[in-house]
Scaffold this active site. Structure first.
Site, PDB file in Angstrom:
ATOM      1  N   PHE A   1       0.879  -1.130  -0.013  1.00 10.52           N
ATOM      2  CA  PHE A   1      -0.150   0.069   0.086  1.00 10.52           C
ATOM      3  C   PHE A   1       0.916   1.229  -0.011  1.00 10.52           C
ATOM      4  O   PHE A   1       1.582   1.238   0.854  1.00 10.52           O
ATOM      5  CB  PHE A   1      -0.836  -0.048   1.160  1.00 10.52           C
ATOM      6  N   ASP A  42       9.253   2.578   1.723  1.00 10.81           N
ATOM      7  CA  ASP A  42       8.267   3.142   2.293  1.00 10.81           C
ATOM      8  C   ASP A  42       7.880   3.107   3.612  1.00 10.81           C
ATOM      9  O   ASP A  42       7.458   2.017   4.160  1.00 10.81           O
ATOM     10  CB  ASP A  42       6.954   2.782   1.583  1.00 10.81           C
ATOM     11  N   LYS A  56       2.798   9.611   8.516  1.00 10.48           N
ATOM     12  CA  LYS A  56       1.910   9.273   9.616  1.00 10.48           C
ATOM     13  C   LYS A  56       2.385   9.927  10.912  1.00 10.48           C
ATOM     14  O   LYS A  56       1.980  10.872  11.532  1.00 10.48           O
ATOM     15  CB  LYS A  56       1.466   7.990   9.786  1.00 10.48           C
TER      16      LYS A  56
HETATM   17  C1  LIG Z   1      -0.745   5.291   5.135  1.00 14.59           C
HETATM   18  C2  LIG Z   1       0.067   5.049   4.320  1.00 14.59           C
HETATM   19  C3  LIG Z   1       0.403   5.809   2.960  1.00 14.59           C
HETATM   20  C4  LIG Z   1      -0.604   6.897   2.531  1.00 14.59           C
HETATM   21  O1  LIG Z   1      -0.555   7.896   3.574  1.00 14.59           O
HETATM   22  P1  LIG Z   1      -1.735   9.063   3.389  1.00 14.59           P
HETATM   23  O2  LIG Z   1      -1.032  10.127   4.288  1.00 14.59           O
HETATM   24  O3  LIG Z   1      -2.842   8.476   3.766  1.00 14.59           O
HETATM   25  O4  LIG Z   1      -1.368   9.593   1.742  1.00 14.59           O
HETATM   26  C5  LIG Z   1       1.234   5.124   2.204  1.00 14.59           C
HETATM   27  N1  LIG Z   1       2.131   4.087   2.461  1.00 14.59           N
HETATM   28  C6  LIG Z   1       2.147   3.456   3.733  1.00 14.59           C
HETATM   29  C7  LIG Z   1       2.845   2.384   4.127  1.00 14.59           C
HETATM   30  C8  LIG Z   1       0.904   3.745   4.524  1.00 14.59           C
HETATM   31  O5  LIG Z   1       0.685   3.236   5.622  1.00 14.59           O
END
Ligand SMILES: *Cc1c(COP(=O)(O)O)cnc(C)c1O
Length: 400
Positions: free
Chosen positions: A138, A223, A252
């Protein structure tokens, strides 16, 4: 407004992109949130791994108030001290040399994707643009990050997706080797696939990926939007694996609840972003950066990073013993305060039961229960959550 009234107004005015829990939160403090009826809930989700310091940490609130009085936004046409200071902190505590600021995880990944493409373009020309990502990953909801995301069900109906992405299974080095071509610019991996159901990358695999990337001058992107900022007990999850990426994204937990994202890179890569190549109006604004600096201070001086490590171990042990007790739990996965337990039932039923007992947990993939509590959670609060979970699991087991 009471919860039912708010639910009704929400369905009238909001696009229905979320299936929300039947709870309206009006305030929070530490590890607790309170609804309109004054009931207290133990928050074991922490704004989806965002509220690392819990809700309304007094030091964070103070810093935000002070910065709001001084300067909230200037654009990036000018220098502001909080932005440079936050970049310095990130660089000094990571593999990276340079930082670009934005406002969310998806934006941070957009920056990483553009940076990797531009690097490959400048060195190898326009045909080298492909980014290999993982099945079940994701990376966000914008079109580029959705194209990177290895979950077809999230992509349905939004085509045509951005070309130049292909997916392989996590922890399968042979599949990655086979997917890499002369067109490959980068490999993008979450050290823990959190949204995808809490699948952890293997240490040996990440070492092999690093080696493969080095041999071919392919960039390695981690990521760490969810795993970064102390969530797993180390500042960044890559530290557990002894593998550093070339590019890393954060969001986050970075601002402790204030929206901010960051894309970090080593100099050799970062230098391809020059004036005019990438930008963000709000990115790195003084308010968000001041908040993130305070998050850093509390992680280190305030010992919240150590707290994350020890409480993460405690939670892990507690969940492991639940697994031993209940066959309905097939696996516990995760590191530190980022945990998932896979169950042989609908995890949403457990979420609903927990809420009735005033514990907030979350589910993903239908059968994985997720916990990502604030680092300020106490051991007795962890015990309380585990005891409630135990009760609920016992009830479901005996009802079968
Ligand atoms: C939450 C998340 C995203 C997206 O972040 P947003 O602030 O919602 O755009 C991307 N990568 C990972 C691993 C995430 O947990």
């Amino acid at each position: 407004m009471l919860t039912e009234e708010l639910q009704e107004a929400a369905s009238q005015y909001l696009m229905h992109t979320y299936d929300r829990l039947p709870l309206s939160i009006i305030r929070g403090r530490g590890c607790h949130v309170y609804d309109a009826e004054g009931r207290e809930y133990l928050d074991c989700i922490g704004g989806i791994a965002v509220n690392v310091l819990g809700h309304c940490h007094p030091d964070l609130v103070y810093v935000i108030q002070q910065q709001a009085r001084l300067l909230i936004h200037t654009s990036n046409l000018f220098y502001t001290e909080p932005q440079v200071e936050l970049a310095r902190l990130l660089v000094e505590h990571s593999f990276a040399d340079k930082v670009f600021f934005c406002n969310s995880g998806a934006e941070a990944n957009e920056a990483a994707i553009k940076l990797a493409r531009r690097y490959a373009y400048e060195r190898y020309g326009p045909t080298r643009f492909e980014i290999v990502t993982m099945y079940n990953s994701f990376h966000g909801r914008t079109l580029a990050t959705l194209s990177a995301t290895g979950q077809p069900k999230l992509q349905e109906g939004f085509g045509p997706l951005l070309p130049g992405f292909r997916q392989v299974p996590l922890n399968d080095i042979t599949a990655l080797e086979a997917a890499i071509t002369d067109q490959t610019a980068a490999v993008m991996i979450e050290p823990i696939q959190a949204e995808g159901g809490m699948y952890v990358a293997e240490k040996q695999y990440l070492h092999q990926v690093r080696q493969l990337c080095d041999q071919r001058d392919i960039l390695l992107i981690f990521d760490e939007v969810q795993t970064g900022m102390g969530r797993t007990g180390t500042l960044f999850a890559y530290e557990h694996f002894d593998v550093a990426p070339d590019i890393m994204t954060l969001a986050k937990g970075l601002g402790g609840g204030v929206p901010i994202g960051a894309c970090l890179a080593i100099d050799r890569v970062a230098e391809v972003f020059r004036p005019g190549t990438h930008a963000s109006t709000f990115g790195g604004n003084p308010l968000a950066c001041a908040a993130a600096i305070e998050v850093f201070r509390l992680l280190f001086e305030g010992k919240e990073l150590e707290a994350s490590l020890s409480k993460g171990r405690y939670l892990t042990k507690g969940l492991d013993s639940l697994k031993e007790q209940y066959a309905v739990i097939t696996e516990r996965r995760g590191i530190g305060l980022l945990q998932g337990i896979e169950v042989l039932m609908d995890a949403r039923a457990i979420v609903t039961d927990c809420l009735a007992r005033r514990i907030i947990v979350h589910s993903t993939k239908g059968n994985v229960l997720r916990l990502s509590p604030p680092f300020v959670i106490t051991l007795s609060e962890i015990d309380r959550a585990l005891n409630v979970l135990s009760d609920i699991l016992a009830k479901h087991v005996s009802a079968r």
